[in-house]
Design an enzyme around this catalytic site. Structure first.
Site, PDB file in Angstrom:
ATOM      1  N   GLY A  35      -5.947  -4.135  -2.063  1.00 40.02           N
ATOM      2  CA  GLY A  35      -5.049  -4.000  -3.204  1.00 40.02           C
ATOM      3  C   GLY A  35      -4.273  -2.707  -3.139  1.00 40.02           C
TER       4      GLY A  35
ATOM      5  N   VAL B  74       0.828  -1.202   0.000  1.00 38.36           N
ATOM      6  CA  VAL B  74       0.000   0.000   0.000  1.00 38.36           C
ATOM      7  C   VAL B  74       0.869   1.262   0.000  1.00 38.36           C
ATOM      8  CG1 VAL B  74      -1.749   1.302   1.267  1.00 38.36           C
ATOM      9  CG2 VAL B  74      -1.947  -1.181   1.044  1.00 38.36           C
TER      10      VAL B  74
ATOM     11  N   ASP C 109     -11.410  -9.801  10.985  1.00 40.43           N
ATOM     12  CA  ASP C 109     -11.118  -8.636  10.155  1.00 40.43           C
ATOM     13  C   ASP C 109     -12.414  -7.866   9.856  1.00 40.43           C
ATOM     14  OD1 ASP C 109      -9.243  -7.262   8.021  1.00 40.43           O
ATOM     15  OD2 ASP C 109     -11.080  -7.800   6.963  1.00 40.43           O
TER      16      ASP C 109
ATOM     17  N   GLU D 276      -4.084 -15.393   3.628  1.00 42.66           N
ATOM     18  CA  GLU D 276      -2.802 -15.526   4.328  1.00 42.66           C
ATOM     19  C   GLU D 276      -2.538 -17.005   4.630  1.00 42.66           C
ATOM     20  OE1 GLU D 276      -1.135 -12.686   5.586  1.00 42.66           O
ATOM     21  OE2 GLU D 276      -2.667 -11.231   5.016  1.00 42.66           O
TER      22      GLU D 276
ATOM     23  N   ILE E   4     -13.469   2.008  -1.632  1.00 44.41           N
ATOM     24  CA  ILE E   4     -14.832   2.563  -1.554  1.00 44.41           C
ATOM     25  C   ILE E   4     -14.858   3.692  -0.533  1.00 44.41           C
ATOM     26  CG2 ILE E   4     -17.267   2.046  -1.154  1.00 44.41           C
ATOM     27  CD1 ILE E   4     -16.612  -0.922  -1.510  1.00 44.41           C
TER      28      ILE E   4
ATOM     29  N   LYS F 204     -13.819  -3.874  10.955  1.00 45.63           N
ATOM     30  CA  LYS F 204     -14.378  -2.876  10.034  1.00 45.63           C
ATOM     31  C   LYS F 204     -15.794  -2.481  10.442  1.00 45.63           C
ATOM     32  CE  LYS F 204     -11.350  -4.545   6.394  1.00 45.63           C
ATOM     33  NZ  LYS F 204     -11.186  -5.626   5.391  1.00 45.63           N
TER      34      LYS F 204
ATOM     35  N   GLY G 168      -2.577 -15.781  -3.240  1.00 42.17           N
ATOM     36  CA  GLY G 168      -2.255 -14.618  -2.414  1.00 42.17           C
ATOM     37  C   GLY G 168      -3.486 -13.882  -1.917  1.00 42.17           C
TER      38      GLY G 168
ATOM     39  N   THR H   6       3.755   1.630  -1.294  1.00 42.79           N
ATOM     40  CA  THR H   6       4.248   1.793  -2.659  1.00 42.79           C
ATOM     41  C   THR H   6       3.193   2.480  -3.528  1.00 42.79           C
ATOM     42  OG1 THR H   6       5.559  -0.204  -2.376  1.00 42.79           O
ATOM     43  CG2 THR H   6       5.177   0.523  -4.639  1.00 42.79           C
TER      44      THR H   6
END
Lengths: 428, 428
Positions: B302, B14, B201, B190, B136, B205, B187, B16
């Site tokens: 991503g 991220v 996770d 994990e 989003i 959120k 990928g 990068t």
């Protein structure tokens, strides 16, 4: 903190919704803005008419100046519609240093630049979230959510009337004229439906979205428009068989800084998220170079959804007032507009032809595509049960518009083609 | 105007992407903010490691203080992940008067209130759009787009890994373990997939979304969590036959000011917009009293989608800096949190039972539902080909959770029921 006083221009369906939210959610609005918000004056044509929400008769007026020149009023909320007269009111309100929230797509599509320039000059906010796609916060998404990205495509189902009609035609195999009549009966279509069904309403909204998305001042006249009144139930049924739904899409594209904007009935692949947006719902699909594919879905019209967007804009104005930063949204176009020519726009096409049922016809047709360098994805031919002529459906690969026009012009002159029954852009 | 200097904590995928956008879109960012934005320092573990983006070696550091205590740096962008150490860095950066943009859902779900309180104290911005649903812009939609409305329900597909697994299981009739292995190979999951597949996770959120949507400080511990590791391909196939897709949904509801938040595999009616969100895509469905049904769809993770959200936050920070209004977002919870008890939460349920195939079993079962006042929408019974026992699927009407638990407890004690094979919430 001093209460914020608003003046409403108009008390129709949407204006009534605004009053309901401002009064019904007053505590939440105060917690979020730090100020209480009060409806101070309401402009109507007939002050004595009975209203759907109770309003103190002293607040009703038929004199625009009671709002736009009233020093007590901080924010003018325009929900009366119309263009020329309304524009005059809004410009005068801005001249008087009032902020403006409007739901008026016609006004913003035609005179947005002039109004926003006046607002900038006076340090006032003009917000217009409700002008596109009712309750979907698409304008702030473009301005803020995607401020970091380069948006290259916006596709919108931004007219609920036509989406209702096309959805019904698809689901029930019904004819356009019958569904239109039904939609008029239900109040989903106007008695004169031209603005909706001929795509003009959608074109106004695409003018606004493409200006914001591409940072270039797109004008209504730049939008190529085709409506749905020629869409037949046969076209829809053929599309379905091949995996497409017909949708009236506003399509704005930017490629190498060249912009094209259109509104047209489009064959949308069933797997595309826009294909399953049905009924009066709206959706806007946004493609950004970095973010990729996104879509925003919700009610495109109606009293409360539209009022939600208006009052969210009002909250933003009040927050800005309390911070002393009105007139600083920074969404003014900064890129010179360059429109793409037909040979610079490409898409896939769906073509339905009625042809003479004899040997060699398909060869002639495919030769014409080849000559103009339009390559084909698939070709379907079958006899038509109610017609001695055969039907051919062709789906092309990406082809530029100019070449496609050459193909169609040549088809027009070809004896063996009885009719070019229909031509649709294909997306998804 | 003086350039704005940012310090990056972390330069993984991220980070990068953030460098790519800040440098690649520099002209647009400057046009939109009025300031040039410069990556001044980057914290990494190994300064000599080769990087996917070219960065001046002088800008690389392995000393956190080179960023968080560097007086040259205006904004700290945290993309290193982790909780305790990272929290320390962020609190110190705020102490030093720096604004913070973070993608760290774990941190914000666990320590959001403390971090936001410190930011308020120091007049700094802390923005975290990228922490939920990647590209989003759902956080600004909740804070700004729906500031005017009362949100009563948020349902999210907010974990791409589990949505990928469930989509594949549905499309290919594959088993959980096989698809998980495939996802790990690609990928998408994990090597230790627990946090994703067990719903943790997604729970983080939902903590963030429900806090913003309901204006109450929802804690991670308030979220009831059930993952997808027990979802069988048979459950998915039965669901499909009856018109449902199994999705891992985060569901936050507010009714009469009572809040409930859960993450659980849910049978979603095919016609609901969430049902067709497939693969690694995310979507958040928001229901507001005034606006009604809306949905926001896009990539949930991503490099570039996540970086889009981070840089959009950075643009907001810079705009605020230039206006002198940082630390004024006004999204702090102002409502006392009241959690709903089991008897105050209701939904429809899907129950799959393996029972003895003999007379009177169905009568016994339906009697138990009736006794606990759970009414049934539909009942399906058919012999199981691979099992001498019969299978019964029941879909209830809205039933409160406490009564439903009573029903299941009684089923557990009932001899003729071999197994309570599965129980799902039903939505849509």
């Amino acid at each position: 903190m001093k209460p914020i006083k608003i003046g409403l221009l108009g008390l129709g369906t949407v204006g009534t919704g605004v009053v309901r939210i401002v009064e019904g959610h007053s505590e939440d609005l105060e917690r979020q803005t730090g100020s209480s918000i009060i409806v101070e004056k309401v402009l109507v044509q007939d002050v004595s008419k009975l209203r759907a929400v109770p309003i103190d008769p002293d607040k009703m007026t038929d004199q625009p100046d009671d709002i736009i020149r009233n020093p007590e009023i901080d924010v003018v909320v325009e929900v009366m519609g119309g263009v020329e007269q309304t524009k005059g009111y809004i410009l005068e309100a801005l001249e008087q240093g009032k902020h403006v929230v409007t739901a008026n797509k016609d006004l913003m599509a035609l005179h947005g630049p002039e109004i926003l320039a006046k607002a900038a000059e006076k340090g006032c906010d003009v917000f217009y979230e409700a002008s596109v796609a009712g309750g979907i916060p698409i304008i702030r998404t473009l301005i803020e959510g995607f401020s970091s990205d380069r948006i290259t495509k916006i596709m919108g189902i931004v007219n609920g009337t036509t989406n209702y009609i096309l959805s019904k035609m698809s689901q029930e195999g019904a004819a356009y004229a019958d569904v239109l009549k039904e939609a008029q009966g239900l109040g989903y279509a106007e008695s004169d439906p031209t603005s909706d069904v001929e795509g003009l309403d959608a074109a106004r909204k695409m003018t606004i979205l493409s200006t914001l998305g591409f940072h270039s001042e797109v004008a209504l006249a730049d939008v190529k428009v085709r409506g749905i009144s020629k869409v037949s139930k046969e076209d829809i049924q053929y599309g379905k068989k091949l995996g497409y739904e017909v949708k009236l899409l506003g399509i704005a594209e930017r490629s190498d800084d060249l912009i094209s904007v259109s509104v047209e009935p489009t064959m949308v692949k069933t797997s595309h998220p826009l294909a399953s947006v049905n009924g009066v719902f709206n959706a806007v699909y946004v493609y950004g170079e970095a973010v990729g594919e996104t879509m925003f879905y919700g009610p495109g019209a109606g009293e409360m959804p539209t009022a939600t967007s208006i009052v969210a804009d009002l909250v933003a104005v009040v927050r800005n007032m309390n911070l002393g930063v009105n007139g600083q949204r920074g969404s003014a176009p900064y890129r010179v507009k360059k429109l793409a020519a037909a040979e610079q726009i490409s898409s896939k096409y769906f073509v339905l032809l009625h042809v003479e049922d004899k040997a060699g016809v398909l060869a002639q047709i495919t030769q014409i595509f080849a000559k103009h360098e339009v390559s084909l994805e698939s070709v379907f031919q079958h006899p038509n049960e109610t017609n001695p002529k055969a039907e051919i459906i062709i789906i092309t690969h990406d082809a530029n518009q100019a070449r496609m026009n050459d193909v169609l012009a040549e088809f027009d002159r070809l004896d063996v083609i009885q009719t070019i029954k229909s031509v649709y852009r294909v997306e998804g």
